[in-house]
Design a protein around this motif. Structure first.
Motif, PDB file in Angstrom:
ATOM      1  N   GLU A 148      -2.173  12.353   1.913  1.00  0.00           N
ATOM      2  CA  GLU A 148      -1.735  13.608   2.530  1.00  0.00           C
ATOM      3  C   GLU A 148      -2.905  14.553   2.796  1.00  0.00           C
ATOM      4  O   GLU A 148      -2.741  15.550   3.501  1.00  0.00           O
ATOM      5  N   GLY A 149      -4.075  14.248   2.239  1.00  0.00           N
ATOM      6  CA  GLY A 149      -5.249  15.089   2.442  1.00  0.00           C
ATOM      7  C   GLY A 149      -6.141  14.552   3.549  1.00  0.00           C
ATOM      8  O   GLY A 149      -5.677  14.095   4.589  1.00  0.00           O
ATOM      9  N   ASP A 150      -7.441  14.576   3.298  1.00  0.00           N
ATOM     10  CA  ASP A 150      -8.400  14.139   4.308  1.00  0.00           C
ATOM     11  C   ASP A 150      -8.433  12.627   4.476  1.00  0.00           C
ATOM     12  O   ASP A 150      -8.958  12.118   5.466  1.00  0.00           O
ATOM     13  N   ALA A 151      -7.889  11.893   3.494  1.00  0.00           N
ATOM     14  CA  ALA A 151      -7.831  10.418   3.550  1.00  0.00           C
ATOM     15  C   ALA A 151      -9.220   9.803   3.710  1.00  0.00           C
ATOM     16  O   ALA A 151      -9.377   8.759   4.342  1.00  0.00           O
ATOM     17  N   ASP A 167      25.062  14.730  -7.273  1.00  0.00           N
ATOM     18  CA  ASP A 167      25.937  13.966  -6.378  1.00  0.00           C
ATOM     19  C   ASP A 167      25.235  12.727  -5.822  1.00  0.00           C
ATOM     20  O   ASP A 167      25.354  12.403  -4.635  1.00  0.00           O
ATOM     21  N   GLY A 168      24.492  12.055  -6.686  1.00  0.00           N
ATOM     22  CA  GLY A 168      23.846  10.821  -6.285  1.00  0.00           C
ATOM     23  C   GLY A 168      22.592  10.989  -5.466  1.00  0.00           C
ATOM     24  O   GLY A 168      22.085  10.025  -4.897  1.00  0.00           O
ATOM     25  N   ILE A 169      22.054  12.206  -5.404  1.00  0.00           N
ATOM     26  CA  ILE A 169      20.847  12.485  -4.626  1.00  0.00           C
ATOM     27  C   ILE A 169      19.790  13.066  -5.552  1.00  0.00           C
ATOM     28  O   ILE A 169      20.057  14.019  -6.297  1.00  0.00           O
ATOM     29  N   MET A 170      18.580  12.496  -5.509  1.00  0.00           N
ATOM     30  CA  MET A 170      17.473  12.964  -6.331  1.00  0.00           C
ATOM     31  C   MET A 170      16.591  13.916  -5.519  1.00  0.00           C
ATOM     32  O   MET A 170      16.173  13.580  -4.406  1.00  0.00           O
ATOM     33  N   PHE A 171      16.316  15.093  -6.096  1.00  0.00           N
ATOM     34  CA  PHE A 171      15.525  16.117  -5.425  1.00  0.00           C
ATOM     35  C   PHE A 171      14.122  16.182  -6.030  1.00  0.00           C
ATOM     36  O   PHE A 171      13.953  16.015  -7.241  1.00  0.00           O
ATOM     37  N   GLY A 172      13.150  16.470  -5.194  1.00  0.00           N
ATOM     38  CA  GLY A 172      11.799  16.669  -5.686  1.00  0.00           C
ATOM     39  C   GLY A 172      10.761  16.385  -4.627  1.00  0.00           C
ATOM     40  O   GLY A 172      10.991  15.605  -3.704  1.00  0.00           O
ATOM     41  N   ARG A 173       9.616  17.046  -4.775  1.00  0.00           N
ATOM     42  CA  ARG A 173       8.524  16.802  -3.833  1.00  0.00           C
ATOM     43  C   ARG A 173       8.021  15.377  -4.016  1.00  0.00           C
ATOM     44  O   ARG A 173       7.686  14.954  -5.117  1.00  0.00           O
ATOM     45  N   GLY A 174       7.997  14.623  -2.912  1.00  0.00           N
ATOM     46  CA  GLY A 174       7.607  13.224  -2.953  1.00  0.00           C
ATOM     47  C   GLY A 174       8.780  12.269  -3.065  1.00  0.00           C
ATOM     48  O   GLY A 174       8.586  11.052  -3.060  1.00  0.00           O
ATOM     49  N   ALA A 175      10.002  12.803  -3.173  1.00  0.00           N
ATOM     50  CA  ALA A 175      11.176  11.940  -3.310  1.00  0.00           C
ATOM     51  C   ALA A 175      11.268  10.949  -2.158  1.00  0.00           C
ATOM     52  O   ALA A 175      11.590   9.772  -2.358  1.00  0.00           O
ATOM     53  N   THR A 176      10.966  11.424  -0.955  1.00  0.00           N
ATOM     54  CA  THR A 176      10.968  10.547   0.221  1.00  0.00           C
ATOM     55  C   THR A 176       9.569  10.059   0.548  1.00  0.00           C
ATOM     56  O   THR A 176       9.365   8.878   0.843  1.00  0.00           O
ATOM     57  N   ASN A 192       0.843  -1.189   0.000  1.00  0.00           N
ATOM     58  CA  ASN A 192       0.000   0.000   0.000  1.00  0.00           C
ATOM     59  C   ASN A 192       0.880   1.240   0.000  1.00  0.00           C
ATOM     60  O   ASN A 192       1.927   1.270   0.672  1.00  0.00           O
ATOM     61  N   GLY A 193       0.456   2.249  -0.737  1.00  0.00           N
ATOM     62  CA  GLY A 193       1.205   3.494  -0.747  1.00  0.00           C
ATOM     63  C   GLY A 193       0.404   4.610  -1.390  1.00  0.00           C
ATOM     64  O   GLY A 193      -0.745   4.413  -1.798  1.00  0.00           O
ATOM     65  N   HIS A 194       1.021   5.776  -1.504  1.00  0.00           N
ATOM     66  CA  HIS A 194       0.322   6.934  -2.082  1.00  0.00           C
ATOM     67  C   HIS A 194       1.247   7.710  -2.994  1.00  0.00           C
ATOM     68  O   HIS A 194       2.470   7.762  -2.778  1.00  0.00           O
ATOM     69  N   THR A 195       0.655   8.322  -4.022  1.00  0.00           N
ATOM     70  CA  THR A 195       1.411   9.155  -4.948  1.00  0.00           C
ATOM     71  C   THR A 195       1.119  10.635  -4.768  1.00  0.00           C
ATOM     72  O   THR A 195       1.772  11.470  -5.410  1.00  0.00           O
ATOM     73  N   ASP A 196       0.159  10.994  -3.932  1.00  0.00           N
ATOM     74  CA  ASP A 196      -0.091  12.411  -3.694  1.00  0.00           C
ATOM     75  C   ASP A 196       0.991  12.971  -2.774  1.00  0.00           C
ATOM     76  O   ASP A 196       1.593  12.253  -1.976  1.00  0.00           O
ATOM     77  N   VAL A 197       1.241  14.259  -2.925  1.00  0.00           N
ATOM     78  CA  VAL A 197       2.280  14.919  -2.138  1.00  0.00           C
ATOM     79  C   VAL A 197       1.729  16.205  -1.536  1.00  0.00           C
ATOM     80  O   VAL A 197       0.714  16.740  -1.981  1.00  0.00           O
ATOM     81  N   VAL A 198       2.429  16.706  -0.523  1.00  0.00           N
ATOM     82  CA  VAL A 198       2.048  17.979   0.084  1.00  0.00           C
ATOM     83  C   VAL A 198       2.488  19.120  -0.835  1.00  0.00           C
ATOM     84  O   VAL A 198       3.335  18.941  -1.716  1.00  0.00           O
ATOM     85  N   PRO A 199       1.929  20.320  -0.658  1.00  0.00           N
ATOM     86  CA  PRO A 199       2.337  21.447  -1.506  1.00  0.00           C
ATOM     87  C   PRO A 199       3.825  21.762  -1.390  1.00  0.00           C
ATOM     88  O   PRO A 199       4.477  21.437  -0.390  1.00  0.00           O
ATOM     89  N   VAL A 200       4.342  22.419  -2.405  1.00  0.00           N
ATOM     90  CA  VAL A 200       5.765  22.764  -2.479  1.00  0.00           C
ATOM     91  C   VAL A 200       6.149  23.758  -1.390  1.00  0.00           C
ATOM     92  O   VAL A 200       7.249  23.700  -0.837  1.00  0.00           O
ATOM     93  N   GLY A 201       5.235  24.670  -1.051  1.00  0.00           N
ATOM     94  CA  GLY A 201       5.584  25.745  -0.136  1.00  0.00           C
ATOM     95  C   GLY A 201       6.235  26.880  -0.902  1.00  0.00           C
ATOM     96  O   GLY A 201       5.815  27.215  -2.017  1.00  0.00           O
ATOM     97  N   ASP A 202       7.288  27.455  -0.355  1.00  0.00           N
ATOM     98  CA  ASP A 202       7.993  28.562  -0.999  1.00  0.00           C
ATOM     99  C   ASP A 202       8.900  27.993  -2.090  1.00  0.00           C
ATOM    100  O   ASP A 202      10.016  27.543  -1.819  1.00  0.00           O
ATOM    101  N   ALA A 203       8.441  28.051  -3.336  1.00  0.00           N
ATOM    102  CA  ALA A 203       9.210  27.484  -4.454  1.00  0.00           C
ATOM    103  C   ALA A 203      10.563  28.165  -4.597  1.00  0.00           C
ATOM    104  O   ALA A 203      11.548  27.533  -5.013  1.00  0.00           O
ATOM    105  N   ALA A 204      10.641  29.443  -4.238  1.00  0.00           N
ATOM    106  CA  ALA A 204      11.902  30.181  -4.368  1.00  0.00           C
ATOM    107  C   ALA A 204      12.958  29.675  -3.395  1.00  0.00           C
ATOM    108  O   ALA A 204      14.163  29.903  -3.604  1.00  0.00           O
ATOM    109  N   ALA A 205      12.524  29.000  -2.339  1.00  0.00           N
ATOM    110  CA  ALA A 205      13.483  28.476  -1.351  1.00  0.00           C
ATOM    111  C   ALA A 205      14.134  27.179  -1.809  1.00  0.00           C
ATOM    112  O   ALA A 205      15.142  26.752  -1.236  1.00  0.00           O
ATOM    113  N   TRP A 206      13.561  26.539  -2.830  1.00  0.00           N
ATOM    114  CA  TRP A 206      14.132  25.293  -3.341  1.00  0.00           C
ATOM    115  C   TRP A 206      15.380  25.597  -4.177  1.00  0.00           C
ATOM    116  O   TRP A 206      15.418  26.586  -4.920  1.00  0.00           O
TER     117      TRP A 206
END
Length: 381
Positions: A137-140, A93-102, A68-82
């Motif tokens: 991540e929402g009301d489930a 350097d061997g690390i993948m970045f992105g919302r939902g990566a973890t 069982n799992g989910h593909t929905d993610v929480v909002p990005v937040g401040d995109a400029a901070a990414w």
């Protein structure tokens, strides 16, 4: 021989902007991948939520392993901070970045890739079932619950289930979850009589009553913990009046508390306790107290046994670490699955989930796929 690429699948899923409740193309992608791998797929959408049920093997087989799992993610937040595109799946350097990566597209990619490779390379005597939602991540409300209701109607059954949420605090393999605390929230409204602050005897101030009850609730020891759980906790999360005037006693104020509770309690028993405490305080003060309560999930435990032993042995074999059997953390969709079949959770390190620059070491995605593959192999052996 099939060799599904969990790293590429993770990247493809991250590039789907599936912020709750948007499907973003993630389940379309998974349905195509699983169908080509021999799985029978059904969309179980409900309301605004997209869900996917996939099964390899005979319907109603007496022996079936579920993920069982989910593909929905929480909002990005401040995109400029990414420092990376939140939906770019950039690797540095061997690390993948992105919302939902973890949390938790890597987990979904790992178990989907493991499942496809396993059934194609060593077809088991049994069924492999995947339930993937877009509403964790929402009301489930219309996510895993809708999938489980569909399964009940259709006579589908998981014998056991593994939820691929990130469970490890520091190193891959150091923790798995065999249960979760319950969660509930209470919204309280205190009603008095507005008046001039120079004439408090002509008003009925609800603020001292709110402060008194919040202190009583926060100071109360609910329990000292149980065999598999830490002590239950109550947190006062907000106290509000909205009063900007210094010469006015407000007529109304509000407070909210959140309780995380162990198996010494239920949502119903804690509701009765909250009502009793509120009634006593209202009687003492003469202030009316109204309360709305939502129980997000009851506490549950899958006692240590065959399922946890299977997962722990696979984790140890692949990482060299013996995972701690834990019930810590927030809620997950395991709280719904536990009513269907025994369930445990195991996944990646969760340090960056929901954060700016959420990321995952790419080597850990393959490690996780290898662990899930071993679990399937040993379950059906």
């Amino acid at each position: 021989m099939s060799n599904s690429d969990a790293i590429q699948l993770t990247a493809d899923l991250i590039r789907c902007p599936s912020v709750t409740p948007e499907e973003g193309g993630a389940l379309v992608l998974l349905e195509a991948m699983l169908s080509s791998g021999g799985f029978s797929c059904t969309r179980v959408d409900r309301g605004d939520v997209a869900n996917l049920f996939a099964r390899w093997g005979a319907k109603g087989h007496a022996r079936s392993f579920g993920f069982n799992g989910h593909t929905d993610v929480v909002p990005v937040g401040d995109a400029a901070a990414w420092t990376a595109n939140p939906f770019g799946a950039e690797i540095r350097d061997g690390i993948m970045f992105g919302r939902g990566a973890t949390d938790m597209k890597s987990g979904v990619a790992a178990f989907a890739a493991a499942a496809v490779d396993f059934v194609q390379n060593t077809p088991p005597d049994g069924a492999v079932i995947l339930t993937i939602t877009g509403d964790e991540e929402g009301d489930a409300v219309d996510g895993t619950t809708a999938l489980l209701e569909y399964m009940k109607t259709e006579g589908e059954q998981m014998s056991v289930c593994l939820v691929g949420e990130p469970t490890c605090p520091n190193e891959l393999g150091d923790m798995m979850k065999i249960g979760r605390r319950g969660s509930m929230t209470a919204w309280l409204t205190f009603s008095g009589v507005q008046g001039h602050s120079a004439y408090p005897h002509r008003a009925k101030n609800p603020l001292p009553t709110m402060a008194r009850l919040m202190d009583r609730l926060a100071s109360f020891e609910l329990d000292t913990g149980t065999e598999h759980f830490d002590a239950s906790t109550l947190a006062v999360v907000t106290m509000d009046t909205g009063n900007s005037a210094t010469n006015v006693i407000p007529a109304e104020c509000r407070a909210t508390v959140n309780i995380r509770f162990n198996d010494a309690h239920s949502g119903a028993s804690l509701t009765r306790w909250l009502q009793k405490m509120a009634e006593e305080t209202a009687l003492e003060s003469g202030i009316d107290i109204a309360m709305d309560i939502k129980v997000s999930g009851e506490s549950f435990i899958t006692p240590p046994g065959a399922l946890s032993d299977l997962v722990a042995a696979s984790v140890t074999a692949e990482t060299g670490r013996v995972p701690e059997l834990s019930t810590t953390g927030g809620t997950s969709d395991a709280r719904f699955v536990q009513a269907h079949c025994p369930v445990v959770e195991f996944g990646l390190v969760g340090k960056t989930m929901h954060k700016v620059d959420e990321n995952v070491p790419v080597e850990q995605i393959n490690q996780l796929k290898t662990i899930y593959t071993r679990i399937l192999r040993d379950y059906f052996a």
